[in-house]
Design a protein around this motif. Structure first.
Motif, short mmCIF file in Angstrom:
data_model
loop_
_atom_site.label_atom_id
_atom_site.label_comp_id
_atom_site.label_asym_id
_atom_site.label_seq_id
_atom_site.Cartn_x
_atom_site.Cartn_y
_atom_site.Cartn_z
N VAL A 148 28.57 49.05 71.53
CA VAL A 148 27.25 48.55 71.16
C VAL A 148 27.31 47.85 69.81
N MET A 149 27.97 48.49 68.86
CA MET A 149 28.09 47.92 67.52
C MET A 149 28.92 46.64 67.51
N ASP A 150 29.96 46.61 68.35
CA ASP A 150 30.77 45.39 68.45
C ASP A 150 29.92 44.22 68.92
N LEU A 151 29.13 44.44 69.95
CA LEU A 151 28.35 43.36 70.54
C LEU A 151 27.20 42.94 69.62
N LYS A 152 26.64 43.87 68.88
CA LYS A 152 25.65 43.48 67.88
C LYS A 152 26.31 42.62 66.80
N ALA A 153 27.56 42.93 66.48
CA ALA A 153 28.30 42.10 65.52
C ALA A 153 28.54 40.70 66.09
N ALA A 154 28.77 40.61 67.40
CA ALA A 154 28.95 39.30 68.04
C ALA A 154 27.69 38.45 67.91
N ILE A 155 26.53 39.09 68.06
CA ILE A 155 25.27 38.36 67.90
C ILE A 155 25.09 37.91 66.45
N ARG A 156 25.46 38.78 65.51
CA ARG A 156 25.38 38.38 64.11
C ARG A 156 26.32 37.21 63.82
N TRP A 157 27.48 37.22 64.45
CA TRP A 157 28.43 36.10 64.31
C TRP A 157 27.79 34.81 64.82
N MET A 158 27.09 34.89 65.94
CA MET A 158 26.43 33.71 66.50
C MET A 158 25.43 33.13 65.50
N ARG A 159 24.69 34.00 64.86
CA ARG A 159 23.72 33.51 63.87
C ARG A 159 24.43 32.97 62.61
N ALA A 160 25.49 33.64 62.20
CA ALA A 160 26.22 33.19 61.01
C ALA A 160 26.88 31.84 61.23
N ASN A 161 27.21 31.54 62.49
CA ASN A 161 27.89 30.28 62.82
C ASN A 161 27.00 29.33 63.60
N ALA A 162 25.70 29.53 63.47
CA ALA A 162 24.75 28.75 64.26
C ALA A 162 24.87 27.25 64.01
N LYS A 163 25.04 26.87 62.78
CA LYS A 163 25.11 25.45 62.45
C LYS A 163 26.33 24.79 63.08
#
Length: 334
Positions: A148-163
């Protein structure tokens, strides 16, 4: 001491100096990745499903020419473990970005591979979404709630690399099949829940999602409809994942059920299901809760389909269509 002996001693000392950091390091840092459980693959699922569905075929559409792919990107490093993902996006640039979808594979939290949903991710990217297929630590490597924590980190990565990848951070969905469906539903119903968040990577970014696509994933582990946790013939897949039976640690089994987290802030959800009722245990009770909070939801079922239906024709295309129609509706995509 001869010149040859001196040279040999020097080589030995150099070799020893290279080993010392590992000998002195913590046990955790020395661990190699856990052996991969390959019991659930597309091929094994195909052989099993074909017995009762002889006309099926593996869904392998080609990568659309309008889609750009980047593979094997590390989204988070935990200890010496690099967690990776693949990303697919429309080649055309869009100033405001595209809605994005994180795909989560199944396999009983123990097996499976992110590549299993690359075909679906590619096809969804072709109609205007940025899609990500991410790996997560399975029960052979780490017990709940690591995945669960890994996948939440993946979503945070998506936002961090959104641009960099043209992602609209206000429109991120999760799509999961089987164990991945359970994880998708849990991610979406625990937005902003600090107990499941983790802080390994990009902690300043949100892991919240705005839509859920649950494809045959259970909504409750301790429930009359659930088949998870039967250890009569040995530890079940869920028991391995939780690291304890449901009688030993029922609080963990309850915590992992999305049914137990529904609130007025739960995002819209679509349930896409097979004919195997136990795979979507708790769905009707969850719908009652969603209705009480006036949260939009859809249900689509394939009455004669096996559990692994989204991997195969003839169900791949209608699963894609249900996904696109739902996401277009909730994200107001024209």
């Amino acid at each position: 001491m001869t010149t040859q002996s001196t040279s040999s001693l020097l080589r030995w000392l150099i070799a020893l100096s290279c080993l010392l950091p590992f000998l002195a390091s913590p046990v955790e840092a020395q661990q190699l990745p856990a052996p991969r459980d390959t019991s659930f693959t597309v091929y094994s699922a195909f052989i099993k499903a074909k017995k009762n569905n002889p006309a099926i075929s593996v869904a392998r559409p080609t990568l659309p020419s309008t889609v750009q792919a980047k593979m094997n990107l590390t989204y988070c490093t935990i200890g010496n473990r690099n967690l990776q993902l693949d990303i697919f996006r429309p080649i055309a640039n869009r100033k405001k970005g595209y809605p994005a979808v994180l795909f989560i594979h199944g396999g009983g939290w123990r097996s499976g591979d992110r590549l299993q949903h690359v075909p679906m991710a590619q096809q969804l990217a072709a109609v205007g979404y940025v899609t990500v297929t991410a790996e997560y630590r399975l029960s052979t490597e780490a017990v709940y709630p690591a995945a669960v924590m890994d996948l939440k980190a993946a979503i945070r990565w998506m936002r961090a690399n959104a641009k960099a990848y043209a992602i609209d951070t206000t429109k991120i969905a999760v799509w999961g099949f089987s164990a991945g469906g359970q994880l998708a539903a849990l991610l979406g119903t625990t937005n902003d829940d600090k107990t499941l968040e983790g802080d390994a990577c990009y902690p300043s970014h949100s892991s919240s999602v705005q839509a859920i696509v649950d494809v045959d994933g259970t909504l409750a582990f301790i429930h009359p409809e659930s088949g998870e946790g039967n250890d009569s013939k040995g530890p079940s897949a869920a028991t391995y994942w939780f690291g304890a039976s449901k009688t030993e640690k029922p609080e963990l089994w309850h915590q992992a059920g999305a049914l137990n987290h529904v609130t007025g802030a739960t995002p819209p959800i679509v349930f896409i299901n097979s004919s195997v009722d136990r795979m979507h245990a708790g769905r009707e009770d969850m719908i009652k809760k969603l209705d009480a909070f006036h949260i939009y939801h859809e249900v689509h079922s394939f009455p004669d389909a096996p559990h692994t239906f989204p991997l195969f024709n003839p169900w791949f295309e209608p699963t894609l269509k249900y996904t696109v129609a739902f996401l277009n509706k909730v994200f107001k995509v024209k």
